[in-house]
Each structure stands twice: as structure tokens, then as C-alpha cells.
Design an enzyme around this catalytic site. Structure first.
Site: not given
Ligand code: MEV
Length: 768
Positions: A411, A599, A615, A713
């Protein structure tokens, strides 16, 4: 003066084990060198220390060399003492003595390159001793300078009465930060002043310290014949306790807080685990040293101290460290400014310049480096390999040490975001991290068929009664692990239902992730537990909810640092703090947001896990189970505004990772990643992983809470399109900016804009 090329010198810190007040009056103390090192050298380094110590030591070197003044020595070296700090606070590990030792050795080495290491240490010692003493106004025993120069553990009575002592392997030593810096000099002055009023009483107390120190030292030796660690430890325990009584008496006499409440609380806490503890140094705050006859009790103490009081054991402080030495290179700085602008070959060259890795090592991440044959040996039915980018995140400082963090991820912006956030955190002193001992859980499921065996409660009690025998069996299944300091640590029985029990064997896996050895132990114990209970064993496997093996990290960010790189001035630094805190609260209140918040954390965590061949499914499973441990899915990291207005983030999560075995050994890229990190233990690798997670989280929250995620981004995307079109050097910045403002971030557009740029027009709206 003829000079050889300037060297880099490092010297360790020190800690008193016992006898500190006595050492000022000719009684002996025990001092050990601690492997946090000060560095002195000619290269550019972020922290420049031109303190009184540096000046006085340079005066002493000049005198030794028969020079007129220190100016004749040339410029003072750059001195780096970052490793002596937790965040921005210096720990009482004798950084000034280490500075004195390495500054003296730096100049000596330049003037007399022919000196052997022993000669260098001996000469540097007497110079550093005098320089350091002058800087301290003639005070201090000099034990710290001797320790930093010679290293190891020493018995010190005076500068002329120093004896190296072998560090007994059976005695385990840990340090706890009692929370605030203490001024040794002010305590020493207070004792001197009181001694002028009542010499006899003070001398009696000082002699008492000397006596305790002798008693301690008599037990501080390898075990002989049929002596046991436990037997020998009793003498250590008694000596420490008597030393503490002396400190309490001295405290009353000088009316100064030597044994502060926080020190007393840590000592009392250690006593609950049968461990002796005392202030290391003059007292008044700062470090407490804890002694244990075995690794397991020290670890158990550390786990509970953190669980109940949120106070970590500083487990990165290795004792009996080597003394001053010449280094091949300066300490690593992860601050590789402009790294992202370089091409791949130049990035490799930059990394090998600042690390011990030669440029050749990078062939292990060239295309196809894994090779079909190795891949075929790793898993089944192989038909090829699957490649991902391998990158390096910069700017990480963790516990005063710089790290270049390898990341494997597909990513865009994950690596840039982590590096950027690490830079903001660096401005606040870097990450403060610690890890639990590497304890994993082996689960043995037991089922009761009909009326067979004992009822559940009774069966559980029977297992608990056999605890020691079962743990013994577990250790016998892995003698090599026990020899490495690991092995079984506990047994728990949980009644899940009238007809289902589960036994947890807790095992210290040291530097292995431990899945295989844990599974073997589960299988080994199962038949014995069957015969104890009359129940039937079911599953025998590790638990991936490795909540006994968490890593914990704190980051403090000055508000100003949060403003960097934001494209608009719409938010003040204080706004950014408040907005990040609000974003954290959102995740704390809403599991839908918490999942995305986590995430973002896993963007950083998984990238390091993948790079190091660990792992990642295990880490993912653990992270989310841990996030839901209260019964409600929650964020792994939370952010608050601290009393001083700084942003403060905290995160804990299971980090069942290894540095030995599995893909970490076989995969060439994993080997390179581990070499780059150069972690001293799997626990330290865990600390890097949580730091990468917290950095990723900060980057995401800051962007989301201000300009939004798309902007960053977009500029990264534009940059990579610009590079794809062939832009290099300064063109890259210009073309990226042109692409963004054209609103059309496409390859063809980039090619046309670059052509115009090179033709000198630089026009943005060049027709295609
Ligand atoms: C994207 O890979 C991760 C985010 O969605 C994390 C977040 O919202 O805190 C930007």
C-alpha cells in the site's frame, strides 16, 4: 600536532549495585557497567554536548599531552548520549562519566594512535578521572569514571583500589525507573555538611554501608560445590535490606528524601516476590536495582509491576558491559534526510554507509532472491514466488536508540506516513517502549465423557496439585530452551463447562516465536493430565491470544511538531492535538471506527512482521482478540492531551515474534531485515513493531483529523507518476507539484510536462 584520522569512541554507563555512600569514604562499593553507551567522534551527530565535563576533560588531556590549552587539541568531539534517556529525561546511569571517558579517549587516540586498547583505557582513565572531578567541583569518588572506562563489574574503594569482579551468572539484575531525576551532588553535599556537625554519627552510618557492601560482595560470586542460588541469595537479600535501613537513617540525619515514596513502594513490591531491591546511586528518585536468584521471579515481578502500577522494568540495561572501545562507525542515525528522493541504488548506498551492512547484502532483496528452490522448501505445491516491495522507514528512535525499520507492504504511503510520524515523535524524545517477557501459552483441552474421571472442580484441583511435576515435564521436553534461560513459567486451569477444562502451560520462549516448542509441550503434557483427571485430551496447541507477551509503547509529541508538512495553515498546533484526541475518542466509543483505527495500526505492524519473516496471521489474530478483550472491540492505541499540552499516545498489543527459526532463518529478505534492525532480543523486535504501529496510527489520525487522507495519498501518487515519467533530482519536486495542480495525475501528462520542463518552458498547461 600530527594526527591520525579521527576515531569514534564509545563508553558505557554505570550503576551502583551496593555501597555507594561508603565509596566516598574509602569503603568499597560494587559498580557495574551498563550497556547504554556514550559516543564521541568527529562525525555530524544530532546532539552536541559541550558541557563543563567536556571542557574540563579537554583541559586535562591538554595538560597530559603538554599542550598550552585545550584549543591546541582542535575542535571538541561531537558527543552523543541519547541512549541514557527515556524520552527527554536522562536516567541516572552516569552519562557524564561516560562522556568524560570517551572524550579523553577520543583525543588520546588521535594524538597517540599507537596505544593498545588497554593502554588507551589506562591513560584515558586517569585523565577522565581528573577532568570529571574538576567539572564536579572536586566531588565524587570517581567510581563511575572507572566503571565507564574499564567496563565489567568492579569492586571500588578508591581510584587506587579497583578490582575487577566476575559477575555471577546465577544472580539476575533488573532496574526500575523510580520516576524522577535525582541530584547526587546535592545529597553528597548534604552528607558532608551534616558530617561537619556530627562526624561520629555520620561516620557510623557510612561504616554501616561499608559493612553491608562487604557482606553483599562475599555472596556476589559463582556458586561453589553444592551451594544453591537460593542459599547464596539469602546473604544478598540481608545485605540489601540492611543497606536500605542505613539509607533511611541517613535520610533522617540529613533531612533529604533519599528513600522517596516511589522508591519505597518499588522495594515493597519486590519483596512480595521475595526479591531484594534498593536505590542504585544516591537515591532521591531515579533508578532502583532489583536482585533475583532466578530469571522467572524477576520476570514475574516485572509483569506484575507493570500490570498493577504501570511501571516497567528497564530490561534493555545489560550489566557488566565492555568498557570504552574504539568503534568502526558512529552510532546509527535513522535521520536520513532526503532518503525518499534518492533512487534505489543510492538508498542502498546510504543505508550501508550508516549501518554495518555492506552494499552486497542488498542482493538478498533483489528480484527473485528467494529462488524457486527455497520457496519449494518453505511450503507445499509451489509454482512460483510472489513479490512485494521492501522499503525502509526512517527517523525511528526507540528508548534512545535509532532504528531503520524495514517494511514490506503493497500500500502506497504506509512507509512515508510512518517515517513522517516517527519524525514528529523523535522531536519529543522518541518512543518509550518495553516488552513483557516472551511468555506463550500452550493450551490443552480436556473433555469429560459421561461420568468418567473426576468432576470438573476436583479435576482442576488435582491438576493444580501436580503443577510442579507437570512444569518439570515441560522443561524436560525442551532442555535447550531451559539452557538458554527460557522454560516453563506457570500453569493455569480454566473450567469452561462441566464437561470441558483447559490447561494453560505458560512457557518462556526467549528469542523464538515459539509455536513449535509450545505445541510439543502441549502434546507432551496431555497424556499426564489425562491420567491425573481421568478426562480425555482434545486439542493441544498454542493460543494466539498471546496476552502474556505484549509490547507497550508511549509516544509524546510536542504540538509544534504536529504542524509539519500540513498543506494549509488552517489548524494551530493545539488544534491538531485536540483533533487527534477527538479522533481517538471516536474509536474508543465506536467499534466501527475502532476497526479502521486498528487497521491503520496494522499497516505499520504487519509491514515489519512481513519484512522480518514472522507470522502475520498470528499477529493479526492476536491483535484483534486483544482489542476485544474487555468484551467490546476497542482501539489498540489511544491519544490524550498531557498536562503540558503535548499529545501523548499509548499502545499495547501482543507481539509473538521470533528472531530465530522458521522463515526468519530461511528467507533472505527476512535475514536482511533482522540485520538492519540489529535487535538484541525478540522482545526488542516487539518494541520496534509496536512503535511502527503507533507511528502509522498517528500519521493516519493527524491526516484524517485535518486535511484528510487523500491529499497525502495524491501527492505520493503524483510523485511516483513523476518518477515513472523519468523525472530525477530537482525535476521530481517540480513535476510532482505541477501534476497536482494540473489535477490530472497521469503518466502521459507527466511525460509531456517533463518534456516542457526540460525544454525550459516549465508550462503547466502544455497541450498534449
Ligand atoms: C488506510 O490503510 C488506513 C486508515 O484508514 C487508518 C485510519 O483510518 O485510521 C487511514
Amino acid at each position: 600536532m600530527s594526527e591520525s584520522p579521527a576515531p569514534f569512541i564509545s563508553a558505557p554507563g554505570k550503576a551502583f549495585l551496593i555501597g555507594e555512600y561508603g565509596a566516598l569514604h574509602g569503603f568499597s562499593a560494587l559498580v557495574t557497567a551498563i550497556d547504554v553507551r556514550a559516543h564521541a567522534g568527529h562525525a555530524k551527530s544530532p546532539i552536541r554536548d559541550e558541557s563543563a565535563v567536556v571542557r574540563c576533560v579537554r583541559d586535562a588531556v591538554a595538560e597530559h599531552l603538554g599542550l598550552e590549552s585545550r584549543a591546541a587539541l582542535g575542535p571538541a568531539p561531537v558527543v552523543d548520549t541519547r541512549r541514557f534517556s527515556l524520552g527527554l529525561r536522562k536516567l541516572g546511569l552516569g552519562s557524564s562519566a561516560a562522556v568524560a571517558a570517551c572524550v579523553a579517549a577520543y583525543h588520546l587516540q588521535r594524538a597517540k594512535p599507537e596505544l593498545s586498547l588497554t593502554g588507551l583505557r589506562e591513560t584515558a582513565l586517569s585523565i577522565a578521572f581528573h577532568g570529571h572531578r574538576a567539572a564536579q567541583g572536586g566531588r565524587g569518588s570517581g567510581a563511575d569514571v572507572v566503571s565507564s572506562t574499564l567496563g565489567g563489574t568492579i569492586r571500588f574503594a578508591s581510584i587506587d583500589a579497583v578490582t575487577p569482579v566476575r559477575h555471577p551468572k546465577w544472580l539476575h539484575i533488573g532496574f526500575v525507573d523510580a520516576g524522577k531525576p535525582a541530584s547526587t551532588t546535592s545529597f553528597v553535599k548534604a552528607v558532608e555538611a551534616r558530617r561537619l556537625e556530627d562526624r561520629a554519627t555520620i561516620d557510623r552510618v557510612i561504616a554501616h554501608f561499608g559493612h553491608c557492601s562487604d557482606q553483599f560482595q562475599a555472596a556476589f560470586r559463582p556458586l561453589a560445590g553444592d551451594e544453591t542460588a537460593a542459599g547464596q541469595y539469602t546473604a544478598i537479600d540481608e545485605a540489601v535490606s540492611a543497606h536500605n535501613s542505613g539509607l533511611r537513617r541517613l535520610q533522617k540525619l540529613i533531612d533529604r528524601p533519599i528513600m522517596t515514596d516511589s522508591i519505597e513502594r518499588i522495594i515493597a513490591f519486590a519483596a512480595r516476590f521475595g526479591l531484594a531491591a534498593k536505590p542504585s546511586g544516591a537515591g532521591g528518585g531515579d533508578l532502583v536495582v532489583v536482585f533475583s536468584p532466578d530469571r522467572a521471579s524477576l520476570d514475574q515481578f516485572a509483569v506484575e509491576l507493570f500490570r498493577e502500577r504501570r511501571i516497567p522494568l528497564l530490561q534493555n540495561l545489560a550489566v557488566a558491559a565492555p568498557g570504552l572501545r574504539v568503534e568502526r562507525r558512529p552510532p546509527l542515525s535513522s535521520r536520513l534526510s532526503g532518503f525518499f528522493k534518492l533512487d534505489i541504488a543510492a538508498r542502498r548506498a546510504a543505508v550501508s554507509r550508516v549501518t554495518a551492512l555492506d552494499a552486497e547484502s542488498f542482493t538478498s532483496i533483489d528480484t527473485g532472491a528467494l529462488g524457486l528452490e527455497s520457496a519449494d522448501n518453505l511450503i507445499e505445491n509451489v509454482v512460483g514466488t510472489h513479490e512485494l516491495p521492501f522499503a525502509i522507514a526512517t527517523n525511528f528512535v526507540i528508548n534512545g536508540r535509532d532504528f531503520l525499520v524495514p517494511m514490506v507492504v503493497e500500500e502506497a504511503s504506509v512507509v512515508a506516513a510512518a517515517s513522517n510520524a516517527a519524525k514528529m515523535i523523535r522531536a519529543g524524545g522518541g518512543f518509550i517502549a518495553h516488552a513483557d517477557p516472551p511468555w506463550m501459552i500452550a493450551q490443552i483441552q480436556l473433555a469429560r465423557r459421561g461420568d468418567e474421571g473426576f468432576p470438573a472442580r476436583e479435576a482442576a484441583e488435582r491438576i493444580e496439585r501436580e503443577r510442579d511435576a507437570l512444569l518439570d515435564r515441560a522443561d524436560r521436553a525442551h532442555p535447550r530452551l531451559v539452557a538458554r534461560g527460557g522454560g516453563s513459567r506457570g500453569l493455569e486451569v480454566r473450567v469452561l463447562a462441566d464437561d470441558m477444562l483447559v490447561v494453560h502451560a505458560i512457557v518462556d520462549c526467549r528469542d523464538a516465536m515459539g509455536a513449535n516448542l509450545i505445541n510439543t509441550i502441549a502434546e507432551e503434557l496431555a497424556p499426564h493430565i489425562e491420567s491425573i483427571t481421568g478426562w480425555t485430551a482434545g486439542l493441544r496447541i498454542l493460543s494466539n491470544l498471546a496476552d502474556r507477551r505484549c509490547s507497550h509503547v508511549i509516544a509524546r509529541v510536542p504540538p509544534k511538531a504536529l504542524r509539519s508538512n500540513l498543506c494549509s495553515d488552517s489548524w494551530s498546533p493545539e488544534d491538531v492535538v485536540d483533533r487527534v484526541v477527538a479522533a481517538s475518542r471516536f474509536a474508543e466509543l465506536d467499534p466501527y471506527r475502532a476497526a479502521t483505527h486498528n487497521k491503520g495500526i496494522m499497516n505499520g505492524v504487519d509491514a515489519v512482521i512481513l519484512a522480518t519473516g514472522n507470522d502475520w496471521r498470528a499477529i493479526e489474530a492476536a491483535a484483534h482478540a486483544y482489542a476485544a478483550r474487555s468484551g467490546r472491540y476497542a482501539p489498540l492505541a489511544v491519544w490524550r492531551k498531557a498536562d503540558d499540552g503535548w499529545l501523548e499516545g499509548r499502545m499495547s498489543m501482543p507481539t509473538a515474534v521470533g528472531m530465530v527459526g522458521g522463515a526468519t532463518k530461511v528467507h533472505p529478505a527476512a535475514r536482511l531485515a533482522l540485520d538492519l534492525l540489529d535487535c538484541r532480543s525478540a522482545a526488542e523486535l516487539g518494541e520496534v513493531i509496536v512503535a511502527a504501529g503507533l507511528a502509522s496510527n498517528l500519521a493516519a489520525l493527524r491526516a484524517l483529523a485535518t486535511e484528510g487522507i487523500q491529499r497525502g495519498h495524491m501527492s505520493l501518487h503524483a510523485r511516483s507518476i513523476a518518477m515513472g515519467a523519468g523525472a530525477t533530482g530537482d525535476e521530481l519536486e517540480t513535476l510532482t507539484a505541477q501534476l497536482i495542480s494540473s489535477g490530472e495525475i497521469k503518466h502521459d501528462r507527466a511525460v509531456a510536462l517533463l518534456r516542457a520542463l526540460r525544454a525550459g518552458s516549465g508550462a503547466i498547461n502544455t497541450p498534449e
